[in-house]
Design an enzyme around this catalytic site. Structure first.
Site, PDB file in Angstrom:
ATOM      1  N   ASP A  28     -17.915   1.356  22.500  1.00 16.38           N
ATOM      2  CA  ASP A  28     -19.143   2.156  22.547  1.00 16.38           C
ATOM      3  C   ASP A  28     -19.964   1.823  23.794  1.00 16.38           C
ATOM      4  OD1 ASP A  28     -21.025   3.970  21.703  1.00 16.38           O
ATOM      5  OD2 ASP A  28     -21.943   2.639  20.230  1.00 16.38           O
ATOM      6  N   GLY A  29     -20.722   2.805  24.240  1.00 11.26           N
ATOM      7  CA  GLY A  29     -21.720   2.556  25.289  1.00 11.26           C
ATOM      8  C   GLY A  29     -21.340   3.041  26.679  1.00 11.26           C
ATOM      9  N   ASN A  30     -20.284   3.818  26.778  1.00  7.83           N
ATOM     10  CA  ASN A  30     -19.897   4.324  28.110  1.00  7.83           C
ATOM     11  C   ASN A  30     -21.013   5.186  28.704  1.00  7.83           C
ATOM     12  OD1 ASN A  30     -17.439   3.155  27.636  1.00  7.83           O
ATOM     13  ND2 ASN A  30     -16.358   5.072  27.200  1.00  7.83           N
ATOM     14  N   ARG A  32     -24.266   5.185  27.981  1.00  7.95           N
ATOM     15  CA  ARG A  32     -25.454   4.405  28.335  1.00  7.95           C
ATOM     16  C   ARG A  32     -25.219   3.562  29.588  1.00  7.95           C
ATOM     17  NH1 ARG A  32     -26.123   2.159  22.467  1.00  7.95           N
ATOM     18  NH2 ARG A  32     -24.134   3.269  22.341  1.00  7.95           N
ATOM     19  N   ASN A  76     -16.122  13.579  17.802  1.00  4.76           N
ATOM     20  CA  ASN A  76     -16.367  13.704  19.245  1.00  4.76           C
ATOM     21  C   ASN A  76     -16.193  15.134  19.771  1.00  4.76           C
ATOM     22  OD1 ASN A  76     -15.075  10.381  20.089  1.00  4.76           O
ATOM     23  ND2 ASN A  76     -17.164  11.049  19.726  1.00  4.76           N
ATOM     24  N   ARG A  79     -19.246  16.976  21.159  1.00  2.00           N
ATOM     25  CA  ARG A  79     -19.825  16.715  22.482  1.00  2.00           C
ATOM     26  C   ARG A  79     -19.667  17.938  23.381  1.00  2.00           C
ATOM     27  NH1 ARG A  79     -19.372  10.397  23.908  1.00  2.00           N
ATOM     28  NH2 ARG A  79     -20.019   9.701  21.850  1.00  2.00           N
ATOM     29  N   SER A 204     -18.870   4.061  12.018  1.00  2.00           N
ATOM     30  CA  SER A 204     -18.639   5.401  12.599  1.00  2.00           C
ATOM     31  C   SER A 204     -17.281   5.988  12.233  1.00  2.00           C
ATOM     32  CB  SER A 204     -18.813   5.362  14.120  1.00  2.00           C
ATOM     33  OG  SER A 204     -20.116   4.972  14.467  1.00  2.00           O
TER      34      SER A 204
HETATM   35  C1  FPP Z   1     -18.203   5.746  23.347  1.00  2.00           C
HETATM   36  O1  FPP Z   1     -19.135   5.776  24.363  1.00  2.00           O
HETATM   37  C2  FPP Z   1     -16.885   6.006  23.841  1.00  2.00           C
HETATM   38  C3  FPP Z   1     -16.129   7.103  23.554  1.00  2.00           C
HETATM   39  C4  FPP Z   1     -16.564   8.206  22.696  1.00  2.00           C
HETATM   40  C5  FPP Z   1     -14.829   7.277  24.103  1.00  2.00           C
HETATM   41  C6  FPP Z   1     -14.064   6.006  24.291  1.00  2.00           C
HETATM   42  C7  FPP Z   1     -13.088   6.247  25.324  1.00  2.00           C
HETATM   43  C8  FPP Z   1     -12.781   5.411  26.339  1.00  2.00           C
HETATM   44  C9  FPP Z   1     -13.281   4.058  26.513  1.00  2.00           C
HETATM   45  C10 FPP Z   1     -11.867   5.845  27.365  1.00  2.00           C
HETATM   46  C11 FPP Z   1     -10.817   6.720  26.843  1.00  2.00           C
HETATM   47  C12 FPP Z   1      -9.581   6.005  26.650  1.00  2.00           C
HETATM   48  C13 FPP Z   1      -8.491   6.673  26.344  1.00  2.00           C
HETATM   49  C14 FPP Z   1      -7.200   5.975  26.285  1.00  2.00           C
HETATM   50  C15 FPP Z   1      -8.577   8.106  26.042  1.00  2.00           C
HETATM   51  P1  FPP Z   1     -20.282   6.846  24.278  1.00  2.00           P
HETATM   52  O2  FPP Z   1     -19.929   7.994  25.134  1.00  2.00           O
HETATM   53  O3  FPP Z   1     -20.541   7.193  22.847  1.00  2.00           O
HETATM   54  O4  FPP Z   1     -21.471   6.049  24.861  1.00  2.00           O
HETATM   55  P2  FPP Z   1     -23.010   6.218  24.485  1.00  2.00           P
HETATM   56  O5  FPP Z   1     -23.130   5.892  23.021  1.00  2.00           O
HETATM   57  O6  FPP Z   1     -23.668   5.218  25.361  1.00  2.00           O
HETATM   58  O7  FPP Z   1     -23.369   7.632  24.800  1.00  2.00           O
END
Ligand code: FPP
Length: 266
Positions: A28-30, A32, A76, A79, A204
């Site tokens: 989680d957290g990409n 942010r 997801n 999104r 989740s």
């Molecule tokens: C959550 O961060 C992450 C995801 C929904 C996707 C996870 C995917 C990866 C790390 C890369 C993909 C890897 C493969 C192999 C497909 P968020 O977007 O919910 O972050 P946020 O809560 O900060 O908005």
């Protein structure tokens, strides 16, 4: 540059004997991470794949037999279309670019989740990855893709009811083992440890059935910052926990769930 999200490694390296056999990771957290840097969200996902490669490598170094990563949930799809398309593309590229190396390192790739709405070329890539790596035994990487636990449990229940309707099983034979056996990957042991980054403390819809006795570690770092120090911290927290599986301290004896058999001996 100092990174406030990164924690120093005050924890000793994990010791054999208290290592989890199966780790699940909610990456989680990409978004942010990217927002904090004024970057588009997708850049956070791109860097998230790099963190994923690190995590797989470290898990391999520690001889963790099973690693499950939550790559794309059934929720997801809500999104923005552009982000969904990007995430699909990341899985495509991940399989195309990393499969040979994973295979070379003896990693078996499994994908759990629904195939509904998944583009056919991705399904073909998943099939190819699973077929190519079927015989590998160093580590199993389970990619939860288009995965949702409630859907997995509902599908399992429906399959059992269909068996009853066909006269292949009696209704009173439906029990925990039968239900477990109808999940996506019934041969994989339950997770011992679930790690979630980015400070949120929830499951989740990830492995809800299988995580009945998992230990949870919530790390403050956003996923793209996940590194060996973070991994070691999670392992150290896991090692410090006393796992009782509903029994009394020190007297866990029998096996109601495969969670009881998960510790690697040293
Ligand atoms: C959550 O961060 C992450 C995801 C929904 C996707 C996870 C995917 C990866 C790390 C890369 C993909 C890897 C493969 C192999 C497909 P968020 O977007 O919910 O972050 P946020 O809560 O900060 O908005």
């Amino acid at each position: 540059m100092r990174d406030d999200n990164k924690q120093g490694s005050d924890f000793p390296a994990p010791e054999a004997g208290v290592m989890p056999r199966h780790i699940g990771i909610i990456m989680d957290g990409n978004g942010r991470w990217a927002a904090a840097r004024g970057l588009p969200r997708v850049e956070g996902h791109r860097r998230g794949v790099e963190a994923l490669r690190r995590a797989i490598r470290i898990a391999g170094d520690y001889r963790i037999p099973f690693l499950t990563i939550y790559a794309f949930s059934t929720e997801n799809w809500r999104r923005p279309a552009q982000e969904v398309t990007y995430l699909m593309g990341l899985l495509r590229r991940f399989i195309r670019n990393d499969l040979a190396e994973l295979h070379g390192n003896g990693v078996r790739v499994r994908v759990i989740g629904s195939r509904e709405n998944v583009p056919p070329d991705i399904i073909a890539l998943i099939d190819e990855a699973e077929a190519m790596t079927r015989g590998n035994a160093n580590m199993t990487l389970v990619v939860a893709f288009n995965y949702g636990s409630r859907q997995e449990i509902a599908d399992a229940a429906r399959r059992l009811v269909e068996m009853v309707a066909r006269g292949e099983m009696r209704a009173d034979e439906i029990d925990m083992d039968r239900l477990s056996g109808a999940m996506f990957a019934p041969d994989i042991p339950d997770p011992d440890l679930i790690i979630r980054t980015s400070g949120e403390q929830r499951l989740s819809n990830f492995l809800m059935w299988q995580a009945a006795y998992a230990e949870f570690v919530f790390l403050p770092q956003h996923w793209p910052d996940f590194d060996k120090a973070a991994f070691d911290q999670a392992l150290a927290q896991f090692a410090a926990r006393e796992r009782r599986f509903g029994a009394l301290p020190g007297v866990v004896t029998g096996g109601a769930t495969n969670g009881l058999k998960v510790m690697t001996g040293s």
